[in-house]
Design an enzyme around this catalytic site. Structure first.
Site, short mmCIF file in Angstrom:
data_model
loop_
_atom_site.label_atom_id
_atom_site.label_comp_id
_atom_site.label_asym_id
_atom_site.label_seq_id
_atom_site.Cartn_x
_atom_site.Cartn_y
_atom_site.Cartn_z
N LYS A 68 6.29 -3.69 -0.34
CA LYS A 68 5.42 -3.04 0.64
C LYS A 68 5.27 -1.56 0.31
O LYS A 68 6.26 -0.88 -0.03
CB LYS A 68 6.02 -3.24 2.03
CG LYS A 68 5.18 -2.74 3.20
CD LYS A 68 5.87 -3.12 4.51
CE LYS A 68 5.10 -2.68 5.74
NZ LYS A 68 5.79 -3.11 6.99
N SER A 142 3.26 -5.60 9.95
CA SER A 142 2.58 -4.70 9.03
C SER A 142 2.82 -5.05 7.56
O SER A 142 2.17 -4.52 6.67
CB SER A 142 3.03 -3.25 9.28
OG SER A 142 4.42 -3.10 9.11
N SER A 166 7.47 -6.71 11.99
CA SER A 166 6.58 -6.72 10.83
C SER A 166 7.08 -7.55 9.67
O SER A 166 6.31 -7.91 8.78
CB SER A 166 6.34 -5.28 10.35
OG SER A 166 5.65 -4.54 11.33
#
Length: 572
Positions: A68, A142, A166
């Site tokens: 990420k 996310s 997330s």
């Protein structure tokens, strides 16, 4: 029972080539913010193969990783989903660095809800990340890009973060596994903060075994992260054989869409059929606490993280994220103190309501919306999707998200095993039971303890080991220096007595791993005539094991010829 044990017969180069081919095949550019050059990926893979050929043992040799883009990887820009925020570090986040040291190969940096603010995966100037199995639906945020990379079969491991869910919500939407460890167990060094006191690095993977293996590699304190933590000396190393789970009352499940409610009920029924004991409890105080993350003063942590940067009205700022962070400037200090006090009371409630249970079984999220629906209602849908995830970090709990029974339409549906801080191994064991796989080991801690009598599996005192959270390792045999005596005790138990090598026999027993503090409590409560001492195993290892006093052995009956306590009981 099915298994999902990690095997890696392919070379690192094979896996890297397969990942690069899959990237071309699926053509999902929105998954990536920075994709490494193929030449560099293959060079890293070749280096891993060389290390393996030289005899190194690498637990993650050749597995490919998507990271990420709010997590630093040396030499690659970190954008946190905002182009103007980009910087390039020469140091890799400690969790990712440990994966690389274990033989993993990084493919690149993935898209996300900007500054890790969201559960939908659409709040990014790099594009909305589409679900792997239905491009009209959201990937979930996310950690949207990392989840999609795993769901699309590109990456073996996705690295995400989880403040409000997330790392779990996108796992549920893709039908994969998401591990959110206890706060600080996996250091957040090298992570762009969202809410620094509640941020976690998380792992996504198709199997529980691989996700757990990666999380175990990443877990250890780091002095560069002052919030990092180590396993306590009384950490539980296993769930009991008879698992007891709490589930929400029907009135606590009203946020679920109809198909998810059906899937959750079916998952609970399946858990019952597998032998798990299920009891409904009131989780409404936990759900109330969940609202504090965005609707209370705790949101001030998001302003502390990136508020000053966004105040400059950057062109690449997502308007929804910018509005959330701007609003985080408003709470007064006394409001923050009030919310922190509220969390203290709710943590106490959580401990009380889960007393006697091994964990809490929850739906991971409430629905799987389309991208169009989220774009039309970017705040309310996102808020609803965090109903069952938001409170977890606020209350210092750990969670493992796994697929549940699919919806009536056959779509993925996810559930979470939620446990108190540091009961991560218990959560993994619960997840394994729910999914019908062998439970992998997460927590690398404790002391080996060999038992030969009443504490064996199925014997009357085995519950004492379960109460300590001891974990079965393997069946073992002593060296031939031992004799086994049936003692005059209640309940009946044997005593293991050491003689000279060759003057005894190889006695069968079982090896468990128990926490250091657990072993101390066990020893403190050990009744005469039993003792704990060093025992030599047939393979040359010395471990802590049971013995007995000399006078007790002299009064006992020699049962060495049976080779073990269970066989003696069977033949007696």
């Amino acid at each position: 029972m099915t298994t999902d044990v990690v095997t890696s017969t392919a070379t690192a180069t094979d896996r890297a080539r397969r990942a690069l081919s899959r990237i071309e095949e699926v053509d999902r550019p929105e998954v990536w913010i920075t994709l490494r050059d193929a030449t560099d990926i293959l060079a890293d893979a070749a280096a891993v193969d060389a290390r393996v050929a030289a005899g190194e043992t690498l637990p993650l040799a050749g597995f490919v990783v998507a990271v990420k883009d709010n997590v630093d990887v040396a030499g690659l820009p970190t954008t946190a989903g905002c182009p103007e925020f980009a910087y390039t570090h020469q140091t890799t986040a400690s969790g990712v660095s440990r994966l690389i040291d274990a033989g993993a190969v990084v493919l690149g940096k993935t898209n996300l809800d900007q500054f890790a603010t969201g559960l939908v995966g659409t709040r990014s100037p790099y594009g909305a990340v589409r679900c792997a199995w239905d491009p009209a639906r959201i990937s979930g945020g996310s950690s949207s890009g990392s989840a999609a990379a795993v769901g699309l079969g590109i990456a073996d491991i996705g690295i995400g973060t989880d403040t409000a869910g997330s790392g779990r919500v996108p796992a549920a939407l893709h039908g994969i596994v998401g591990i959110k460890a206890t706060l600080g167990v996996i250091p957040t060094h090298g992570v762009v903060p969202a809410c620094v006191d509640y941020d976690c690095l998380t792992v996504l993977a198709e199997s529980l075994d691989l996700a757990t293996k990666a999380a175990a590699v990443m877990a250890a304190p780091d002095e560069r992260d002052p919030r990092s933590r180590t396993w306590p000396t009384d950490v539980r190393l296993a769930a009991p054989a008879q698992i007891r789970l709490a589930v929400p009352r029907p009135e606590d499940l009203t946020a679920l869409c109809a198909e998810y409610r059906d899937a959750f009920d079916a998952t609970v029924d399946e858990a019952r059929r597998s032998g798990i004991e299920i009891t409904e409890v009131d989780i409404s105080p936990l759900l109330d606490a969940a609202t504090l993350l965005y609707d209370g003063a705790l949101v001030a942590e998001r302003y502390a993280a990136v508020g000053t940067f966004l105040d400059t009205e950057r062109a690449g700022a997502d308007p929804t994220v910018a509005a959330i962070v701007a609003s985080a400037q408003k709470p007064a200090a006394h409001e923050l103190v009030t919310d922190l006090d509220s969390l203290v009371h709710t943590r106490a409630y959580a401990r009380a309501v889960l007393e006697g249970f091994d964990g809490l079984l929850l739906p991971t999220t409430t629905e799987h919306p389309t991208i169009a629906a989220v774009q039309a209602d970017p705040v309310e849908i996102n808020r609803r999707m965090g109903t069952y995830t938001n409170f977890c970090n606020l209350l210092d709990m750990a969670a493992v998200a796994v697929p549940g029974v699919p919806t009536p339409e056959g779509h993925p549906f996810g559930v979470m095993a939620v446990v108190p801080a540091f009961d991560d191994q218990v959560a993994v064991d619960i997840a394994a039971r729910l999914t019908g796989v062998e439970a992998p080991r997460f927590v690398d801690s404790g002391v080996e303890l060999a038992v030969f009598g009443a504490h064996l599996l199925g014997q009357p005192l085995h519950f004492q080991l379960e109460d300590l959270g001891a974990r079965f390792s393997e069946q073992v045999y002593t060296s031939d220096a031992y004799r086994l005596m049936a003692l005059n005790t209640t309940p009946p138990k044997p005593g293991l007595v050491r003689h000279r090598p060759g003057e005894g026999a190889s006695i069968v027993g079982e090896l468990f791993r128990v926490s250091e503090a657990g072993l101390g409590r066990f020893l403190a409560a050990l009744p005469a005539p039993m003792t704990l001492t060093s025992v030599e195993l047939a393979d040359g290892r010395w471990v802590v094991g049971f013995g007995c006093t000399q006078d007790a052995s002299a009064d006992g009956a020699d049962i060495t010829e049976f080779g073990g306590w269970v066989e003696y009981l069977r033949m007696a």
